[in-house]
Design a protein around this motif. Structure first.
Motif, PDB file in Angstrom:
ATOM      1  N   ALA A 218      11.844  -9.178 -14.311  1.00 61.83           N
ATOM      2  CA  ALA A 218      11.191  -8.166 -13.479  1.00 61.83           C
ATOM      3  C   ALA A 218       9.934  -8.698 -12.806  1.00 61.83           C
ATOM      4  CB  ALA A 218      10.852  -6.945 -14.330  1.00 61.83           C
ATOM      5  N   ARG A 219       9.666  -9.982 -12.953  1.00 57.20           N
ATOM      6  CA  ARG A 219       8.379 -10.503 -12.495  1.00 57.20           C
ATOM      7  C   ARG A 219       8.044 -10.182 -11.030  1.00 57.20           C
ATOM      8  NH1 ARG A 219       7.717 -16.418 -13.701  1.00 57.20           N
ATOM      9  NH2 ARG A 219       7.527 -15.758 -15.849  1.00 57.20           N
ATOM     10  N   PRO A 220       8.983 -10.376 -10.088  1.00 54.29           N
ATOM     11  CA  PRO A 220       8.608 -10.060  -8.694  1.00 54.29           C
ATOM     12  C   PRO A 220       8.177  -8.610  -8.521  1.00 54.29           C
ATOM     13  CG  PRO A 220      10.677 -11.263  -8.779  1.00 54.29           C
ATOM     14  CD  PRO A 220      10.343 -10.902 -10.190  1.00 54.29           C
ATOM     15  N   GLY A 221       8.912  -7.697  -9.136  1.00 55.02           N
ATOM     16  CA  GLY A 221       8.549  -6.275  -9.031  1.00 55.02           C
ATOM     17  C   GLY A 221       7.210  -6.003  -9.664  1.00 55.02           C
ATOM     18  N   LEU A 222       6.941  -6.679 -10.785  1.00 59.60           N
ATOM     19  CA  LEU A 222       5.653  -6.472 -11.458  1.00 59.60           C
ATOM     20  C   LEU A 222       4.515  -7.017 -10.594  1.00 59.60           C
ATOM     21  CD1 LEU A 222       6.598  -7.361 -15.146  1.00 59.60           C
ATOM     22  CD2 LEU A 222       6.350  -5.106 -14.121  1.00 59.60           C
ATOM     23  N   SER A 223       4.751  -8.180  -9.962  1.00 59.53           N
ATOM     24  CA  SER A 223       3.698  -8.734  -9.082  1.00 59.53           C
ATOM     25  C   SER A 223       3.427  -7.790  -7.927  1.00 59.53           C
ATOM     26  CB  SER A 223       4.116 -10.087  -8.517  1.00 59.53           C
ATOM     27  OG  SER A 223       4.724 -10.852  -9.499  1.00 59.53           O
ATOM     28  N   ALA A 224       4.492  -7.216  -7.386  1.00 57.81           N
ATOM     29  CA  ALA A 224       4.305  -6.272  -6.282  1.00 57.81           C
ATOM     30  C   ALA A 224       3.501  -5.068  -6.758  1.00 57.81           C
ATOM     31  CB  ALA A 224       5.651  -5.827  -5.743  1.00 57.81           C
ATOM     32  N   ALA A 225       3.771  -4.612  -7.979  1.00 57.78           N
ATOM     33  CA  ALA A 225       3.011  -3.492  -8.531  1.00 57.78           C
ATOM     34  C   ALA A 225       1.532  -3.837  -8.604  1.00 57.78           C
ATOM     35  CB  ALA A 225       3.540  -3.131  -9.913  1.00 57.78           C
ATOM     36  N   VAL A 226       1.233  -5.061  -9.063  1.00 56.74           N
ATOM     37  CA  VAL A 226      -0.173  -5.477  -9.166  1.00 56.74           C
ATOM     38  C   VAL A 226      -0.812  -5.522  -7.779  1.00 56.74           C
ATOM     39  CG1 VAL A 226      -1.708  -7.369  -9.777  1.00 56.74           C
ATOM     40  CG2 VAL A 226       0.177  -6.762 -11.286  1.00 56.74           C
ATOM     41  N   LEU A 227      -0.085  -6.095  -6.811  1.00 58.46           N
ATOM     42  CA  LEU A 227      -0.669  -6.214  -5.476  1.00 58.46           C
ATOM     43  C   LEU A 227      -0.915  -4.846  -4.847  1.00 58.46           C
ATOM     44  CD1 LEU A 227       1.186  -9.315  -4.098  1.00 58.46           C
ATOM     45  CD2 LEU A 227      -1.259  -9.056  -4.468  1.00 58.46           C
ATOM     46  N   LEU A 228       0.029  -3.925  -5.044  1.00 58.82           N
ATOM     47  CA  LEU A 228      -0.197  -2.583  -4.490  1.00 58.82           C
ATOM     48  C   LEU A 228      -1.350  -1.895  -5.214  1.00 58.82           C
ATOM     49  CD1 LEU A 228       3.429  -1.451  -3.744  1.00 58.82           C
ATOM     50  CD2 LEU A 228       1.625  -1.984  -2.115  1.00 58.82           C
ATOM     51  N   GLY A 229      -1.484  -2.172  -6.499  1.00 64.19           N
ATOM     52  CA  GLY A 229      -2.636  -1.649  -7.244  1.00 64.19           C
ATOM     53  C   GLY A 229      -3.934  -2.196  -6.674  1.00 64.19           C
ATOM     54  N   ILE A 230      -3.921  -3.489  -6.346  1.00 62.33           N
ATOM     55  CA  ILE A 230      -5.119  -4.096  -5.738  1.00 62.33           C
ATOM     56  C   ILE A 230      -5.435  -3.405  -4.416  1.00 62.33           C
ATOM     57  CG2 ILE A 230      -6.020  -6.196  -4.663  1.00 62.33           C
ATOM     58  CD1 ILE A 230      -4.613  -7.810  -6.780  1.00 62.33           C
ATOM     59  N   GLY A 231      -4.386  -3.181  -3.635  1.00 66.39           N
ATOM     60  CA  GLY A 231      -4.584  -2.500  -2.356  1.00 66.39           C
ATOM     61  C   GLY A 231      -5.191  -1.125  -2.551  1.00 66.39           C
ATOM     62  N   ARG A 232      -4.701  -0.429  -3.557  1.00 72.07           N
ATOM     63  CA  ARG A 232      -5.220   0.900  -3.887  1.00 72.07           C
ATOM     64  C   ARG A 232      -6.703   0.808  -4.259  1.00 72.07           C
ATOM     65  NH1 ARG A 232      -6.574   5.275  -4.367  1.00 72.07           N
ATOM     66  NH2 ARG A 232      -5.977   6.973  -5.752  1.00 72.07           N
ATOM     67  N   ALA A 233      -7.026  -0.171  -5.083  1.00 74.96           N
ATOM     68  CA  ALA A 233      -8.409  -0.329  -5.547  1.00 74.96           C
ATOM     69  C   ALA A 233      -9.324  -0.720  -4.383  1.00 74.96           C
ATOM     70  CB  ALA A 233      -8.470  -1.374  -6.647  1.00 74.96           C
ATOM     71  N   PHE A 234      -8.830  -1.600  -3.526  1.00 80.80           N
ATOM     72  CA  PHE A 234      -9.606  -2.040  -2.370  1.00 80.80           C
ATOM     73  C   PHE A 234      -9.985  -0.880  -1.460  1.00 80.80           C
ATOM     74  CE2 PHE A 234     -10.778  -5.909  -0.366  1.00 80.80           C
ATOM     75  CZ  PHE A 234     -10.400  -6.879  -1.262  1.00 80.80           C
ATOM     76  N   GLY A 235      -9.020   0.016  -1.267  1.00 74.74           N
ATOM     77  CA  GLY A 235      -9.222   1.053  -0.268  1.00 74.74           C
ATOM     78  C   GLY A 235      -9.938   2.277  -0.786  1.00 74.74           C
ATOM     79  N   GLU A 236     -10.080   2.399  -2.093  1.00 74.93           N
ATOM     80  CA  GLU A 236     -10.706   3.591  -2.645  1.00 74.93           C
ATOM     81  C   GLU A 236     -12.181   3.664  -2.230  1.00 74.93           C
ATOM     82  OE1 GLU A 236      -9.847   6.343  -3.862  1.00 74.93           O
ATOM     83  OE2 GLU A 236     -11.959   6.809  -4.035  1.00 74.93           O
ATOM     84  N   THR A 237     -12.641   4.863  -1.954  1.00 75.30           N
ATOM     85  CA  THR A 237     -13.973   4.980  -1.367  1.00 75.30           C
ATOM     86  C   THR A 237     -14.944   5.803  -2.192  1.00 75.30           C
ATOM     87  OG1 THR A 237     -12.956   4.863   0.789  1.00 75.30           O
ATOM     88  CG2 THR A 237     -15.205   5.622   0.710  1.00 75.30           C
TER      89      THR A 237
END
Lengths: 310, 293
Positions: A218-237
């Protein structure tokens, strides 16, 4: 087939001759769906054009890009004004890093438990609750940071002020964890059961199955989850604005206060006169943010695609 | 539609019409559009509410957005009354003139900027020069022990609490304390996003010092008296010391109109400057124009 096809030309003609209600409905549905599909692209392009146009004149004529990326002073209302965003870029990176240190173990453990261990009703309840956690408004998280985590960090770590990178990172980590849990669980679910059965047949324990078979697959899916989490964290205001202490200086440890790009835009845009240098500079920050999140999402997409191909 | 359904619909329409006639408020009213300073938003709202109870022919609509926003809207004639916690800037005046508008300034009250510390902090008073050395870039005051204050080793480091760089309070404090608009704050200042947040942080952090509106004082903080120079007396901010001009960090609050106010705007403005309006201001923690009983 009851009817024998004559020629393609004839069938097309029949198709065109047909103008009944179903035909019109089909046309309307097709139009609505394709407008919906294209509108996403239109929105992205329009947003990009808007952000770009608002900051363009300043970025082109008066902004020093090296000052923007490496300058340490962000003082747009002092004369002469300075536009150094390094402190905010560093603050964003620090806070996002702490958020991921919190969110990755938390969400992966939750995903493994929900996906591999929990069964039946418990599993359904957990999934609902995780999704509910994702629905908590960010301003509520901000208040939690301000009122709960601030004194907690003060007393646990013996620091003077609890509004810092750690506080904002914790909040962001907790905010990003639900969506990462959902995505990670999807990735685990995509691993075929035959793999698990094969491993179990070879005498592997449950943990060995998860650790040696399910997670690597599941590694690719898990990496994508982490990256989308990063995106979420980046954009939070707003939550970050409330919890980070908003100090425009690059942090040196998790106990320093920091400011993020998003929080700076939110705090300052309201009172910046339209088309002033300050206003335009904030849009340039928005542009920087746009490119960072765009790159992260693109990367996540690539990784997921890579999984599908293999 | 069956007859009974039609009847029910008719009944609802009647009820709705009655309700709008009875509760729809003043029929023939004049509107005063009031917009501007976020600092003044709370008191502007209180003024509008109190005035609404007094009259039945004037309605005041209030919104915030900042002093600059209000003045810009007043210049182009979108609003009647602009709230501003600072004087009109030269550029704004020039823009108004070129737009054919003639901004008139009305002094409606004061806002005192108090220096807040944690309630456990024994700091007796502070001079303007010390404030500059505390908040100003390159200022040498970093530890409470430098000011002769003993808060223990853990809280000796001073936590500076400031505002975001476009708030009127930030600009006023910078101009009054750090020496004009070239003054720069220390980078390590925490930039809070609201007047109340500054006071809240000062109340929670023992080593903190911050500046914010006098109206936001609460029991978890102490207001430190300010001395103009080392030999001058320490002045506690209060209505008296601010009206008399003794307290050094206080600013006037303004409303701007386009030309001399007329009609409803004039009535409203006269009421604000009168005793009744000034009492509303005082009750919200802002020093009034003159002493009231």
């Amino acid at each position: 087939m009851t009817r024998t096809p004559t020629s393609t030309h004839d069938s097309l003609a029949r198709e065109l001759a047909r103008r009944d209600a179903a035909w019109w409905r089909d046309l309307a549905a097709r139009l609505a769906v394709s407008i919906g599909g294209v509108s996403t692209i239109l929105f992205i392009v329009a947003i990009f054009a808007f952000i770009g146009s608002q900051g363009f004149e300043f970025a082109w004529n008066r902004l020093s890009w090296s000052e923007l990326f490496f300058g340490t002073r962000w003082e747009p209302t002092v004369s002469p004004p300075t536009y150094g965003a390094w402190a905010m870029i560093a603050g964003t990176a620090w806070i996002t890093a702490v958020a991921m240190l919190v969110a990755v173990p938390l969400s992966f453990c939750a995903a493994v438990y929900i996906g591999e261990f929990a069964t039946g009703r418990r599993r359904e309840w957990l999934k609902i609750l995780v999704e509910l956690l994702a629905a908590i408004p960010s301003v509520v998280w901000g208040v939690i940071g301000l009122q709960v985590f601030n004194p907690m960090i003060q007393s646990v770590f013996g620091v003077q002020i609890g509004l810092n990178v750690l506080n904002a990172g914790l909040i962001l980590g907790l905010m990003a964890a639900p969506i990462m849990t959902t995505l990670a669980e999807d990735a685990l679910k995509a691993v075929p059961d035959s793999y698990r059965e094969a491993a179990e047949a070879l005498g592997a324990t449950r943990w060995q199955v998860i650790y040696k078979v399910v997670l690597p697959h599941a590694r690719p899916g898990l990496s994508a989850a982490v990256l989308l989490g990063i995106g979420r964290a980046f954009g939070e205001t707003i939550a970050v604005l409330m919890a980070s202490g908003h100090t425009l200086m690059a942090p040196g440890s998790v106990f320093d206060s920091a400011a993020t790009l998003t929080a700076t835009i939110a705090a300052e845009l309201g009172e910046a006169a339209v088309d002033s240098d300050h206003y335009q500079a904030l849009f340039v920050l928005g542009l920087v943010l746009f490119f960072i999140t765009f790159a992260i999402n693109l990367l996540a997409d690539r990784i997921v695609r890579g999984r599908r191909r293999s | 539609m069956t007859p009974s359904q039609r009847l029910r619909a008719l009944a609802w329409i009647t009820v709705a019409a009655c309700a709008s006639a009875c509760f729809g408020g003043k029929r023939h009213y004049q509107e005063v559009r009031n917009l501007g300073s976020d600092t003044m938003l709370e008191v502007a709202g209180a003024w509008a509410e109190a005035y609404d109870k007094l009259t039945d022919h004037i309605v005041v609509s209030v919104s915030g957005g900042g002093s600059g926003t209000g003045i810009a809207a007043m210049i182009v004639g979108k609003i009647d009354l602009a709230n501003s916690s600072r004087k009109l800037k030269k550029e704004e005046l020039a823009r108004a003139r070129s737009n054919g508008s003639d901004p008139i300034e009305h002094h409606v009250g004061y806002d005192g900027i108090a220096i807040y510390v944690h309630k456990d902090n024994p700091l007796r008073s502070i001079t303007m020069a010390q404030l500059k050395a505390l908040f100003g870039d390159g200022g040498e005051l970093q530890r409470w022990s430098q000011l002769g204050v003993d808060l223990g080793p853990k809280d000796d480091h001073i936590v500076f609490v400031s505002r975001q760089n476009n708030s009127g309070t930030y600009e006023y404090f910078r101009d009054a304390v750090l020496g004009g608009n070239r003054g720069r704050f220390k980078l390590e200042c925490r930039n809070m996003n609201g007047s109340k947040d500054v006071v809240e942080v000062c109340g929670k952090v023992r080593g903190a010092i911050g500046y914010s509106g006098l109206a936001y004082a609460n029991p978890s903080v102490r207001v430190v008296p300010v001395q103009r120079g080392p030999d001058d007396g320490a002045i506690t901010p209060s209505d008296d010391t601010i009206i008399s001009g003794e307290y050094p960090i206080a600013r006037p609050l303004f409303m701007y109109t386009n030309g001399q106010p007329r009609g409803a705007t004039k009535e409203y403005l006269d009421w604000i400057k009168g005793d009744a309006g000034q009492r509303v201001l005082r009750d919200h923690g802002y020093p009034p124009l003159r002493k009231l009983d």
